[in-house]
Design an enzyme around this catalytic site. Structure first.
Site, short mmCIF file in Angstrom:
data_model
loop_
_atom_site.label_atom_id
_atom_site.label_comp_id
_atom_site.label_asym_id
_atom_site.label_seq_id
_atom_site.Cartn_x
_atom_site.Cartn_y
_atom_site.Cartn_z
N ARG A 158 -70.33 -68.62 -66.61
CA ARG A 158 -71.43 -68.98 -65.56
C ARG A 158 -73.01 -69.32 -66.31
O ARG A 158 -73.24 -70.73 -66.09
CB ARG A 158 -72.02 -67.57 -64.89
CG ARG A 158 -71.65 -67.31 -63.47
CD ARG A 158 -71.33 -65.90 -63.34
NE ARG A 158 -70.60 -65.17 -64.24
CZ ARG A 158 -69.50 -65.35 -64.20
NH1 ARG A 158 -68.91 -65.70 -63.34
NH2 ARG A 158 -68.75 -64.86 -64.97
N THR A 159 -73.15 -68.75 -67.29
CA THR A 159 -74.33 -69.13 -67.90
C THR A 159 -74.44 -70.44 -68.72
O THR A 159 -75.25 -71.12 -68.36
CB THR A 159 -74.81 -67.99 -69.07
OG1 THR A 159 -74.87 -66.87 -68.44
CG2 THR A 159 -76.36 -68.30 -69.45
N LYS A 210 -68.50 -70.63 -91.42
CA LYS A 210 -68.57 -70.78 -92.89
C LYS A 210 -69.90 -70.14 -93.48
O LYS A 210 -70.34 -70.34 -94.75
CB LYS A 210 -69.00 -72.27 -93.06
CG LYS A 210 -67.65 -73.44 -92.66
CD LYS A 210 -67.97 -74.64 -92.64
CE LYS A 210 -67.17 -75.40 -91.91
NZ LYS A 210 -67.68 -77.00 -92.01
N ARG A 269 -76.54 -68.29 -77.13
CA ARG A 269 -75.93 -66.89 -76.83
C ARG A 269 -75.60 -66.40 -78.35
O ARG A 269 -74.88 -67.30 -78.97
CB ARG A 269 -75.17 -66.88 -75.87
CG ARG A 269 -74.39 -65.62 -75.77
CD ARG A 269 -73.38 -65.68 -74.32
NE ARG A 269 -74.22 -65.47 -73.31
CZ ARG A 269 -73.59 -65.11 -71.96
NH1 ARG A 269 -72.34 -64.95 -71.90
NH2 ARG A 269 -74.31 -65.10 -70.90
N HIS A 315 -81.33 -60.56 -71.53
CA HIS A 315 -80.58 -61.91 -70.97
C HIS A 315 -81.69 -62.29 -70.05
O HIS A 315 -81.43 -62.17 -68.61
CB HIS A 315 -79.15 -61.41 -70.19
CG HIS A 315 -78.45 -62.67 -69.95
ND1 HIS A 315 -79.00 -63.90 -69.82
CD2 HIS A 315 -77.14 -62.68 -69.62
CE1 HIS A 315 -77.89 -64.72 -69.46
NE2 HIS A 315 -77.11 -64.07 -69.35
C1 NCD Z 1 -73.35 -61.15 -68.43
C2 NCD Z 1 -73.60 -61.49 -69.76
O1 NCD Z 1 -72.96 -62.28 -70.43
O2 NCD Z 1 -74.54 -60.69 -70.30
N1 NCD Z 1 -72.66 -62.28 -67.68
C3 NCD Z 1 -73.61 -63.34 -67.22
O3 NCD Z 1 -74.06 -64.04 -68.13
N2 NCD Z 1 -73.74 -63.53 -65.83
C4 NCD Z 1 -72.62 -60.04 -67.70
C5 NCD Z 1 -71.41 -59.40 -68.38
O4 NCD Z 1 -70.78 -60.03 -69.33
O5 NCD Z 1 -70.94 -58.38 -68.10
#
Ligand code: NCD
Length: 484
Positions: free
Chosen positions: A61-62, A90, A111, A139
């Protein structure tokens, strides 16, 4: 300097509302007929810009909603989505990665498994950085999607439009509150907007201490004690602890007995809680559990559970992916808004990108300043959190631990990267290499000269000597002192 979003605290309430108004506008202009939460088509606003997604952890999703948002704005995207194919394997550091990538893109979405990684990225590049999740820490853009979903639900219920409609909402935060980064950013935002937070953690997955400390210190948001909860009418609450933001700011050091600090009005409003406005369910973050860690019975939401009268109006949110904690039989229920919530990821992220790239005039103000004095020194105390970015082998080559002094009296230091707090036991002067356990002395030491130590042993190991005060000192220091 470019604005970056590494914490939900990097945006003021007004900025969040301005982003939401722009997301409203995108939905109004680009909404799919019959599916008003979905944007379609392409604008040209960002046609000269490139967005890079740099993901060191899995994502659907993100990453895709950021890339879709950029494409819908008319921009272009590039992506490094497989950690095993990036130079991190590396041994490349975060600082070097972003210093390279800023030449390829105008906005970096990152991320990373280490807490505080996005902050490091933001410090080492001149283009805006967005935190798409840093370990268990935060997040913030998921929180924007969550708030936008709650705001839309409140509007549908007839509340005045705007994020202010979240005030006094009763929101149950459900599941893995310890390891879930989405719930951490979310509770800070809910506290700021004056919603009541009702945590319902799976046993062993309660909010970590640093989140509770930050709720109390920064947001004046306290849990009611078990005794307080027991004194409430039986049908008033579904959970053990309720976090409330007192309507009058006050200077509390302790977080027990808070009930008696609340105004009459506040007490009456808590007594009157008869229904829940929203459930925020989350999956168990298995990948973040300690080896061998066991978790108690995990709470599950299904259509049977939602039949209770007090949940009649409750919206069900989930950041997704779901596993077993949210039954598929809720999908048919109007109250299940999690797919809408995921869909809002595009217009909300479009608005955030537009704000950071300044595609829209003056959506964001100056960078938000923290109220606490800072402290940084290479000697002495390091962050207590082993998952903090400052504790990782590669990043230690260049990162110097950095803290905010969040309580000057004790003193208490909060890591500037991952927010874990700790109390040093000794303080010294770098210029004289003397230390003392009279911690109040830190206030007389010039910032450049100030060094905090976790304990006396650490000071001694760093080559510092106990300052003579005439008072008796601890046995550890005496034992280590050469006879004079
Ligand atoms: C979440 C995350 O990656 O923290 N997912 C997201 O970004 N919608 C929640 C999760 O992984 O449980």
């Amino acid at each position: 300097m470019a604005r970056s979003i590494v914490s939900i605290d990097d945006l003021s309430n007004e900025e969040i509302e301005a982003i939401f108004r722009l997301a409203d506008q995108y939905l109004a202009e680009m909404g799919t007929p019959g599916r008003p939460h979905r944007v379609q088509g392409r604008r040209r606003d960002a046609e000269s810009y490139i967005l890079a997604t740099i993901f060191f952890e899995p994502s659907t999703r993100t990453r895709l909603s950021f890339e879709s948002a950029m494409l819908r704005l008319g921009g272009t995207t590039i992506s490094s989505a497989d950690p095993n194919s990036s130079s991190a394997v590396k041994g490349e550091t975060i600082a070097d990665t972003v210093r390279v990538c800023e030449n390829y893109a105008d906005l970096l979405v990152i991320r990373h498994p280490h807490e505080g990684a996005a902050k490091v990225a933001a410090e080492y590049t001149s283009v805006p950085v967005i935190n798409a999740g840093d370990g268990s820490h935060e997040h913030p853009t998921q929180t924007l999607c969550d708030l936008y979903t709650l705001r839309a639900a409140q509007k549908e219920k007839g509340a005045a439009p705007g994020i202010e409609s979240l005030r006094d909402m009763n929101v149950v935060i459900w599941g893995d509150l310890h390891h879930g980064r989405t719930v951490h950013s979310l509770v800070f935002a809910l506290a700021r907007f004056g919603a009541r937070i009702i945590p319902l953690a799976a046993p062993g997955c309660e909010f970590p201490e640093h989140v509770q400390q930050r709720l109390a210190r920064d947001y004046n948001c306290f849990p009611l004690s078990r005794k307080d909860v027991d004194s409430l009418p039986e049908d008033a609450l579904p959970a053990d602890v309720l976090y409330v933001t007192p309507d009058q700011p006050h200077q509390l050091a302790l977080i027990s007995n808070v009930w008696f600090q609340l105004s009459e009005k506040q007490q009456a409003s808590i007594r009157s809680i008869k229904s829940i406005d929203a459930f925020y369910s989350t999956r168990l973050q298995r990948e973040r559990l300690a080896p061998g860690q066991q978790v108690g019975e995990y709470p599950v939401i299904d259509s049977q559970f939602l039949k209770e009268k007090k949940y009649r109006q409750a919206q069900v949110l989930h950041p997704l992916p779901r596993v077993d904690e949210l039954s598929y039989d809720v999908d048919q229920d109007q109250r299940g808004v999690y797919f809408k919530q995921a869909s809002y990821g595009v217009p909300v992220r479009m608005a955030l990108i537009a704000a950071l790239l300044e595609l829209q005039p003056s959506l964001l103000g100056a960078e938000r300043k923290r109220n606490y004095p800072g402290y940084q020194h290479a000697d002495g105390l390091e962050c207590s959190n082993s998952r903090c970015v400052t504790r990782q082998e590669a990043e230690r080559r260049y990162l110097v631990p950095k803290f905010s002094i969040v309580d000057a009296n004790v003193p208490i230091l909060r890591c500037a990267y991952c927010d874990h707090e700790q109390r040093p036991q000794a303080v010294g002067r770098a210029s004289t290499h003397k230390y003392t356990t009279e911690l109040a002395e830190w206030q007389q030491i010039h910032a450049q000269d100030l060094v905090f130590f976790l304990n006396e042993q650490q000071a001694l190991n760093a080559g510092y000597q106990l300052k003579k005060t005439g008072r008796s000192s601890s046995s550890a220091a005496l034992a280590a002192q050469p006879s004079e």
